[in-house]
Write an enzyme that holds these catalytic residues in place. Structure first.
Site, PDB file in Angstrom:
ATOM      1  N   PHE A 188       0.851  -1.189   0.000  1.00 24.38           N
ATOM      2  CA  PHE A 188       0.000   0.000   0.000  1.00 24.38           C
ATOM      3  C   PHE A 188       0.886   1.237   0.000  1.00 24.38           C
ATOM      4  O   PHE A 188       1.783   1.361   0.835  1.00 24.38           O
ATOM      5  CB  PHE A 188      -0.919   0.024   1.233  1.00 24.38           C
ATOM      6  CG  PHE A 188      -1.908   1.153   1.199  1.00 24.38           C
ATOM      7  CD1 PHE A 188      -3.109   1.020   0.520  1.00 24.38           C
ATOM      8  CD2 PHE A 188      -1.633   2.358   1.828  1.00 24.38           C
ATOM      9  CE1 PHE A 188      -4.019   2.074   0.467  1.00 24.38           C
ATOM     10  CE2 PHE A 188      -2.536   3.411   1.783  1.00 24.38           C
ATOM     11  CZ  PHE A 188      -3.732   3.267   1.102  1.00 24.38           C
ATOM     12  N   ASP A 246       9.064   2.757   1.403  1.00 22.62           N
ATOM     13  CA  ASP A 246       7.908   3.508   1.851  1.00 22.62           C
ATOM     14  C   ASP A 246       7.827   3.333   3.369  1.00 22.62           C
ATOM     15  O   ASP A 246       7.387   2.301   3.872  1.00 22.62           O
ATOM     16  CB  ASP A 246       6.650   2.959   1.166  1.00 22.62           C
ATOM     17  CG  ASP A 246       5.371   3.614   1.663  1.00 22.62           C
ATOM     18  OD1 ASP A 246       5.389   4.225   2.756  1.00 22.62           O
ATOM     19  OD2 ASP A 246       4.342   3.480   0.983  1.00 22.62           O
ATOM     20  N   LYS A 268       2.626  10.395   7.991  1.00 19.63           N
ATOM     21  CA  LYS A 268       1.919   9.941   9.188  1.00 19.63           C
ATOM     22  C   LYS A 268       2.507  10.534  10.473  1.00 19.63           C
ATOM     23  O   LYS A 268       2.247  11.673  10.795  1.00 19.63           O
ATOM     24  CB  LYS A 268       1.873   8.407   9.238  1.00 19.63           C
ATOM     25  CG  LYS A 268       0.860   7.796   8.255  1.00 19.63           C
ATOM     26  CD  LYS A 268       0.653   6.321   8.511  1.00 19.63           C
ATOM     27  CE  LYS A 268      -0.300   5.666   7.530  1.00 19.63           C
ATOM     28  NZ  LYS A 268      -1.712   5.973   7.766  1.00 19.63           N
TER      29      LYS A 268
END
Length: 405
Positions: free
Chosen positions: A136, A221, A250
């Site tokens: 993702f 990532d 985040k």
């Protein structure tokens, strides 16, 4: 105006299905809803609220900056952006930083960078990107196409081309795809949405070697794993492998929207003036909060504390499992943990999440079979124990209900 969950259905695009709970206040690892009910937060805004809710260092940074300077755009730079970039460079492999607003935007920048580097150095034929099934990387058309979950990328017309997906932790599947046409391999150094899957040391080192053999760049990532989540400042530091490009978001802002792409001077030079940009990226408000969050997390006390809390969670979840026999294993690292449901409870992660909320503890899912935990990195141990006790009570009721049904 009467503000409740039904107002969402009235005024919001229906791409989300939010809980009926509407929190109105948070402090540390606890939340309170409109009715004053208290919840222990093991979700952390999906691994975002790395210092919990309303941490004084972040509140102070935001309010101070709010009285000085909000926005300039990138026609000018600003002090908070430069200070945060310097901290990122000084504390990682990176030499250059690009700021964005989200993980998807940081990944978009990384993907554009690797394609541009390959074009400039090797020509138009070197454009293949290898990513991983169940990966993702965000929800833009490019990042969702690189993400290995067709359910998220199908149905929006033609996808960006020359993207292939290997199997995570299967080096042979990478070998079968990689060639001198490959410009980059993109992966999470711990798969998040895909089920909280740790990489094996052989796999992660093997991918690095394959990239080196084929002049391909390695992109990590670290949107979900970064800024202390695994007990390292960035997960790559615990793997013995250094990427060429790293994305972070985040937890980087502790709850304030910010993302960044980190890379080397040699690669960064390919993004010359005009090749990429962001109106809000690197704005003073986000960077001031990000700097406070980064400096608070990047200490031995906090990072070592993540490892201690991991053990507390593992011990508690194992004790729960001894009673109810619902999990096959507890996966993950640091405070990104996943309890994988066994065959008797397959596909019921959402039921566990909803049952937990009824008992006053907020959890996440990572797919239909994994209950995910991503709490504050500094969650008090008493809150861990209380939250696990509430989860125990939730499972007791759920198991009884399912067995009765």
């Amino acid at each position: 105006m009467h503000i409740n969950r039904s107002l969402f259905d009235e005024v919001m695009v229906p791409n989300y299905a939010p809980s009926p709970i509407i929190p109105v206040k948070g402090l540390g690892s606890r939340l309170w809803d409109q009715q004053g009910r208290e919840f222990i937060d093991f979700a952390g805004g999906i691994a975002v609220n790395c210092l919990g809710h309303c941490h004084p260092a972040l509140v102070s940074a935001l309010t101070e900056q709010a009285q000085k300077l909000w926005h300039l755009s990138n026609t000018m730079t600003n002090e908070p952006a430069l200070m945060l970039a310097k901290q990122l460079v000084d504390n990682t492999f990176a030499e250059k930083v690009y700021f964005a607003n989200s993980g998807a935007e940081a990944n978009e920048a990384a993907l554009k960078l690797v394609r541009r580097v390959a074009l400039n150095k090797f020509g138009a034929d070197k454009s293949q990107i290898i990513a991983f099934k169940q990966g993702f990387h965000g929800r833009t058309l490019f990042t969702v196409s690189v993400g290995g979950q067709p359910a998220y990328s199908d149905g929006f017309g033609p996808k960006p081309a020359d993207i292939d997906h290997a199997e995570y932790n299967n080096l042979d599947s990478v070998k079968a795809l990689i060639s001198d046409r490959t410009c980059a391999v993109v992966l999470e150094p711990l798969q998040g949405e895909g089920g909280i899957i740790n990489p094996t040391p052989e796999f992660i080192k093997g991918v690095r070697e394959l990239c080196d053999q084929h002049n391909a760049l390695l992109v990590f990532d670290e949107v979900q794993t970064g800024v202390g989540r695994t007990g390292e400042l960035y997960a790559y530091m615990g793997l013995g492998v250094t990427p060429d490009v790293l994305t972070t978001a985040k937890a980087l802002g502790g709850g304030f929207p910010i993302g960044a792409m980190l890379t080397t001077t040699e690669l960064a030079k390919h993004l010359v003036v005009g090749t990429h940009g962001s109106t809000y990226g690197g704005n003073p408000l986000a960077c001031a909060v990000g700097l406070a969050a980064f400096n608070t997390v990047n200490t031995p006390e906090v990072l070592d504390g993540v490892k201690a809390r991991e053990q507390l969670f593992r011990d508690g979840l194992n004790a729960i499992n001894d009673k109810y026999q619902v999990f096959t294993e507890v996966r993950g690292k640091g405070l990104l943990l996943g309890a994988a449901l066994n065959a008797d409870y397959a596909g019921k992660a959402r039921d566990f999440m909803l049952a937990a909320a009824e008992e006053g503890v907020l959890l996440l899912m990572a797919g239909q079979n994994v209950v995910r935990f991503a709490p504050s990195l500094i969650i008090p141990e008493a809150d861990v124990r209380e939250g696990l006790a509430r989860f125990d009570a939730a499972i007791a009721k759920l198991v009884a209900r399912l067995n009765a049904g």
